[in-house]
Design an enzyme around this catalytic site. Sequence first.
Site, PDB file in Angstrom:
ATOM      1  NE  ARG A 102       4.213 -17.374 -41.969  1.00 18.12           N
ATOM      2  CZ  ARG A 102       4.013 -18.041 -41.100  1.00 18.12           C
ATOM      3  NH1 ARG A 102       3.132 -18.503 -40.746  1.00 18.12           N
ATOM      4  NH2 ARG A 102       4.404 -16.209 -40.237  1.00 18.12           N
ATOM      5  CE1 TYR A 136       2.683 -14.201 -49.245  1.00 20.96           C
ATOM      6  CE2 TYR A 136       3.250 -16.345 -47.500  1.00 20.96           C
ATOM      7  CZ  TYR A 136       3.735 -15.042 -48.117  1.00 20.96           C
ATOM      8  OH  TYR A 136       4.552 -14.268 -47.449  1.00 20.96           O
ATOM      9  CE  LYS A 189       8.453 -18.871 -42.624  1.00 20.29           C
ATOM     10  NZ  LYS A 189       9.996 -18.824 -41.519  1.00 20.29           N
ATOM     11  CG  HIS A 199      11.513 -18.894 -37.501  1.00 18.81           C
ATOM     12  ND1 HIS A 199      10.553 -19.016 -37.359  1.00 18.81           N
ATOM     13  CD2 HIS A 199      11.414 -18.610 -38.776  1.00 18.81           C
ATOM     14  CE1 HIS A 199       9.806 -17.511 -38.984  1.00 18.81           C
ATOM     15  NE2 HIS A 199      11.051 -17.605 -38.982  1.00 18.81           N
ATOM     16  CB  SER A 240       6.359 -12.038 -38.144  1.00 15.31           C
ATOM     17  OG  SER A 240       6.431 -13.806 -38.475  1.00 15.31           O
ATOM     18  CB  CYS A 243      10.893  -9.352 -34.682  1.00 15.79           C
ATOM     19  SG  CYS A 243      10.205  -8.980 -32.959  1.00 15.79           S
ATOM     20  N   GLY A 244      12.386  -7.226 -37.497  1.00 18.67           N
ATOM     21  CA  GLY A 244      13.780  -6.959 -38.348  1.00 18.67           C
ATOM     22  C   GLY A 244      14.667  -8.059 -38.905  1.00 18.67           C
ATOM     23  CE  LYS A 245      13.782 -15.403 -38.552  1.00 15.69           C
ATOM     24  NZ  LYS A 245      13.930 -16.145 -38.657  1.00 15.69           N
ATOM     25  CG  ASP A 273      12.540 -17.572 -42.693  1.00 13.26           C
ATOM     26  OD1 ASP A 273      12.945 -16.610 -41.219  1.00 13.26           O
ATOM     27  OD2 ASP A 273      12.508 -18.031 -43.299  1.00 13.26           O
ATOM     28  NE  ARG A 285       6.279 -11.923 -46.993  1.00  9.06           N
ATOM     29  CZ  ARG A 285       7.554 -13.199 -45.817  1.00  9.06           C
ATOM     30  NH1 ARG A 285       8.434 -13.188 -46.317  1.00  9.06           N
ATOM     31  NH2 ARG A 285       6.238 -12.124 -44.985  1.00  9.06           N
ATOM     32  CD  GLU A 310      23.843   3.478 -33.809  1.00 15.21           C
ATOM     33  OE1 GLU A 310      24.838   3.256 -32.913  1.00 15.21           O
ATOM     34  OE2 GLU A 310      23.953   4.816 -34.754  1.00 15.21           O
TER      35      GLU A 310
HETATM   36  C1  OXD Z   1       7.546 -15.610 -41.788  1.00 13.96           C
HETATM   37  C2  OXD Z   1       7.827 -15.210 -43.344  1.00 13.96           C
HETATM   38  O1  OXD Z   1       5.954 -15.565 -42.082  1.00 13.96           O
HETATM   39  O2  OXD Z   1      10.308 -15.524 -42.943  1.00 13.96           O
HETATM   40  O3  OXD Z   1       8.014 -16.132 -40.538  1.00 13.96           O
HETATM   41  O4  OXD Z   1       8.080 -15.155 -44.078  1.00 13.96           O
HETATM   42 MN    MN Z   2      10.131 -16.733 -41.238  1.00 15.39          MN
END
Ligand code: OXD
Ligand code: MN
Length: 594
Positions: A76, A204, A213, A233, A255, A257-259, A284, A379, A505
């Site tokens: 992005r 992209y 987004k 988000h 971004s 942080c392991g979402k 997301d 991705r 954990e």
């Molecule tokens: C982001 C994504 O950039 O989900 O947050 O791709």
């Molecule tokens: Mn995202």
Amino acid sequence: MNNNTSKFTKNKYVLNWIDEVVALTNPKEVILIDGGESQIKQLRKEGCSTGEMIELNQKKMPGCYYHRTKPNDVARMEDRTFICSKDEINAGPTNNWKSPEEAYKLGKEIFKNSMTGRTMYVIPYCMGPIGSPFSKIGIEVTDSIYVVLNMHIMTRTGKQALNMLGFTNDFVRGLHGKCTLDETKRYIFHFPEDNTIWSLNSAYGGNVLLGKKCFALRIATYMGKQEGWMAEHMLILGIENPKGEIKYIAAAFPSACGKTNLAMLIPPEIFRNKGYKIWTVGDDIAWIRIGDDGRLYAVNPEAGFFGVAPGTNVKSNPNALAATARNTIFTNVAINKDDMTVWWEKLTNTPPTENMEDWIGRPWNYKTSTEKGANPNSRFTAPAKNCPCISSEWESSNGVPLSAIIFGGRRAKTAPLVYQSRDWNHGIFIGSAMASETTAAANGQVGVIRRDPMAMLPFCGYNMADYFGHWIEMGQKTDKLPKIFHVNWFRTNENGDFIWPGYGENFRVLEWMLKRCENKVDAKEVEIGYVPNIDDLNLEGLDMDKETLNNLLSIDKNLWLEDANGIEEFYNKFNGRIPTELQNELETLKNNLK
Ligand code: OXD
Ligand code: MN
């Protein structure tokens, strides 16, 4: 010119708009995407014949395809992304702004005849489950087969979306053109007041899959403000306890942080043995409304995962990996030329062969090359229904009721492992103060703080001060609000190593939150909110002593005072527009720290 649109809809708003776009871009033909598999099969074939798509090993990876974007078009681009509201103040100080007149004029110059000799695809799609009162319709026009194939995974496409739209004008008009892929003319324009998105000169995903987004966050935040709901988000997950009861949580993280990992988490063995499970609703985006019973209900508007590949493996996220086993599109990862499968950094310790192609398409031998095989932002686009832990409620028309909302950041020292807000408005304050410290890997400057309120900094379609105000208004409409927590998995010790093990954990922290939501445990009130009493966080089966945990939950007042100044500086950007409720919360924090 061949144009099959009118065969599928008599909606004059749609037909007139398509005519306008055709007159502007001048394609050689127009094909409406009906949502059926036979058309998608045909487009994959066509994409492969031109090299836009590459077929992967259909025995090992059925239905999987590969795509490369240009090396200058892999993420992005926030500096090319604009909110084009009539008044600049409505975009706010955290968004780039252009007037609608200027953006349309510039866009038209670039779009003019840009599809000459190309096919234009018209993709009707629905964000949210078909027929749900949460759902919204979009139509994306594009000259990219890659976009069609991705949208078909990420959204509900075709006739079902057109049927929902009926004869109304209630749809988001998204126009995407690859144009010449010239990065100096790359623009992502959002016109929230016109329900319109124009994306030019990119291919992209984050810039061109306009349902994600652009619509589901930037345009939808604006819609939500007008209509009384929220677009966030956030991942959504369900936690099942041994009695089979499921409680739902939504969580916002910046971004990296392991979402996706948290959304698909597998609890530690001792919890699994007791019968705890995690179910994924979304990884997301969450659209949130107040239900008839006054609780907040969340829906995942998407139908797939557009996840970062590097780092995903059988240990870090077996569920995500399983989701990519079939009908998945891989973008910018490395290819194993021996058997046409894919690879990325940390998928396995070593790549399977020396005979590979990197994400740019160059021969790549991991033994001799110093470069990475996959782009760090490569991705997978995988159907959500492939995910082994997908929730049975993920397409529920009314969404899932939220017991808790989590805000997270990446902080080496400041934020404790977990704390709870005193109430809703204090929780909004915590969300508005979210921040992450950049890692060395990102840009060389370690510890630079980027404020990313509610992880929405690049995704809010209007003035963020008003967006905070909208959160406050939502809270005034009901007294059955979820509890708000903040987590930080990234505290480090004197050697710079992470103290908390993270991944599965993290379930221990979620379990404490549920106990708080059910009023089963007390907590300790400190300057910044409530932290767990040390014995209430279950450490069974984890090699961590109480002292280390105490350390993880400790608060350094000096660092927090510094942080309060950082929050104030951020608020000051808004020239007095930040709601008084949040200004008061900032004052309270400062007083508590004195
Ligand atoms: C982001 C994504 O950039 O989900 O947050 O791709
Ligand atoms: Mn995202």
